[in-house]
Write an enzyme that holds these catalytic residues in place. Structure first.
Site, PDB file in Angstrom:
ATOM      1  CB  SER A   1       0.307  -2.748 -19.804  1.00 41.41           C
ATOM      2  OG  SER A   1      -1.035  -2.357 -19.944  1.00 41.41           O
TER       3      SER A   1
ATOM      4  CE  LYS B   1       0.575  -7.932 -22.206  1.00 45.59           C
ATOM      5  NZ  LYS B   1       0.510  -6.491 -21.898  1.00 45.59           N
TER       6      LYS B   1
ATOM      7  CB  SER C   1      -2.602  -5.650 -19.896  1.00 43.60           C
ATOM      8  OG  SER C   1      -1.524  -5.249 -20.723  1.00 43.60           O
TER       9      SER C   1
END
Length: 502
Positions: free
Chosen positions: A160, A52, A136
């Site tokens: 997330s 990420k 997210s």
């Protein structure tokens, strides 16, 4: 020379990313081949891993999907990235996300939304049937689901990792808070942020957790070694005979308060079948009560926003972050420089949460909002402790620390209130990120985030119907959560759920 399977994955990532937007940056096939030839022979040797874009990496830019950091390349690797490389993993791309981790849909990204590749068909952004990947960590979930990596690092502040995992039909673990090092991870809310792990199979999540779980003196929130030692003692005190096919005597609680009015009926058939499968393997199911659950979402947004307003204060265009060039000449206009840099560098959702957090920390609001939210958080922690059989390993043993023989070992509930929402709902110009629904999507995830507990979303089939226009055939996830430090047990039961749906 790369193995054929690895070559196919790298080529597919470059070919499909313009459509999926799962990655913010990718290594070239030549650089991946060089890394493969130099990779150590560890437990992840040659495994393609995506990270990420909130973790610092030396080979690829680290942007947090924000215009504020669009040109930043880190001089160091985050601890978890370093440990992946030492285990032989090939980190070939950084994944898309909501800016600074603030969002549940991946629509709040400087790079545009990541698309969900896991439904009946892969639509384009402009199509009415395109679905969000969740946030997210939507890029990580989309990359795993599309086969563009085998494992992906995510982050989890209030859901997330688990929410996009559920939307995209992959396994996603939020470990116990402090178990994995956050050093080198761009902070959103420091008392909540966790490193997340995603993979198609729970076994790959387990292997990655073993690689990454270690005390890190660089991270002040890293769980101390004595607490880690007590985790092993707790594991030994539970039945060692439990396997993915035999769960005899395992107690699993179903929290009554998690079945919200907003919960879509399309996810319930899969959830019921999961419960039946666990019962058939010997698990004992019971209803448990966590009465403060309805307060969790409000408390989360106060606390997370307050911590974000502090953590992101450094991005002012002078010390960190992109500078508004038209304001940089006159030192007397420093306040204007800060304001212009932050207004131009941060997206609307980030600005909204920073304003909320700043207000919550103000003198007139501190007692009524921030302190109240902290009290709710403590209440939620105590309620979780009251339902689990074993006490938290974070608490040193004493004469007053006893097991709750009537308690449960784990809890289970749907991972999300519904399947992945449409990117652009039909007959409207609004998006999931522009309505109040965007803040309720994590309602089932934030309670264990506030308590710092481990949670795993594991695929449990697909949606059953077309209620509320949600569509049929989209992934449904169930979440398994436990006492702090019970990550291995959570994964073991996750494998049982996974096996039941193969």
């Amino acid at each position: 020379m790369l193995p054929r399977e690895l070559t196919a994955i790298i080529e597919a990532a470059h070919r499909l990313n313009p459509r999926l937007a799962a990655f913010t940056s990718l290594l070239s096939p030549q650089d991946v081949a060089l890394a493969f030839n130099e990779a150590p022979r560890g437990p992840l040797h040659g495994v393609p891993v995506a990270v990420k874009d909130v973790f610092c990496t030396t080979q690829l830019p680290t942007t947090a999907a924000s215009r504020m950091l669009r040109d930043y390349t880190s001089p160091f690797d985050a601890t978890v990235v370093k440990r992946l490389r030492e285990a032989g993993a090939l980190i070939h791309g950084k994944t898309n996300m909501d800016e600074f981790g603030m969002g549940s849909t991946n629509l709040n990204s400087y790079f545009g939304p990541a698309l969900n590749p896991s439904g009946p068909h892969l639509a384009k952004v402009e199509d009415g049937e395109a679905r969000v990947a969740g946030g997210s960590s939507g890029g990580s979930a989309a990359a795993v689901a599309a086969g563009l990596c085998r494992i992906a690092l995510a982050s989890d502040t209030g859901g997330s990792t688990r929410l996009p995992a559920a939307y995209c039909g992959v396994a996603g673990l939020k470990p116990s808070y402090g178990l994995l090092s956050r050093w080198g991870m761009i902070a959103y809310a420091s008392s909540l942020d966790c490193v997340g792990i995603m993979a198609k199979e729970v076994g790959d999540v387990r292997t990655t957790l073993d690689v990454l779980s270690a005390f890190d003196e660089k991270d002040p929130t890293s769980a101390p070694q004595d607490a880690r030692d007590r985790i092993a003692e707790h594991d030994d005190s539970l039945s060692p005979t439990w396997t993915s096919t035999n769960l005899s005597g395992l107690r699993i609680g179903v929290p009554a308060e998690y079945f919200l009015a907003e919960l879509s009926p399309t996810v319930m058939p899969s959830f019921r079948r999961t419960l039946e499968s666990l019962q058939a393997k010997g698990a004992i199911l019971s209803s448990v009560s966590l009465p403060s659950t309805p307060l969790a979402l409000s408390a989360y947004y106060v606390l997370a926003s307050a911590e974000a307003s502090s953590n992101l204060a450094r991005f002012d265009g002078t010390r960190f972050g992109a500078r508004a060039v038209e304001q940089e000449a006159d030192p007397a206009t420093r306040s204007a420089l800060y304001a212009a840099s932050r207004s131009q560098g941060f997206g609307k959702e980030v600005q909204k949460r920073l304003l909320l957090g700043t207000y919550a920390l103000s003198a007139e609001a501190f007692d009524n909002y921030y302190l109240q939210a902290q009290r709710v958080r403590q209440l939620i922690r105590r309620e979780f402790d009251s339902i689990f059989r074993l006490p938290s390993p974070l608490i040193p043993p004493s004469s007053s620390t006893t097991s709750n023989n009537a308690g449960v070992d784990l809890i289970i509930h749907p991972s999300s209130i519904g399947v992945a929402p449409r990117l652009r709902p039909s007959n409207t110009t609004t998006t999931p990120a522009s309505s109040i629904a965007s803040y309720t999507q994590d309602a089932l995830n934030v309670p264990i985030s506030l308590a710092g507990l481990p949670g795993l979303s594991v695929p449990a089939g697909v949606s059953a119907g077309e209620e509320d226009g949600e569509g049929k055939g989209w992934p449904v996830g169930v979440q398994i959560a436990g006492q702090w430090g019970s990550d291995k047990l959570v994964l073991k039961v996750g494998e049982a759920v996974e096996e039941g749906w193969r």
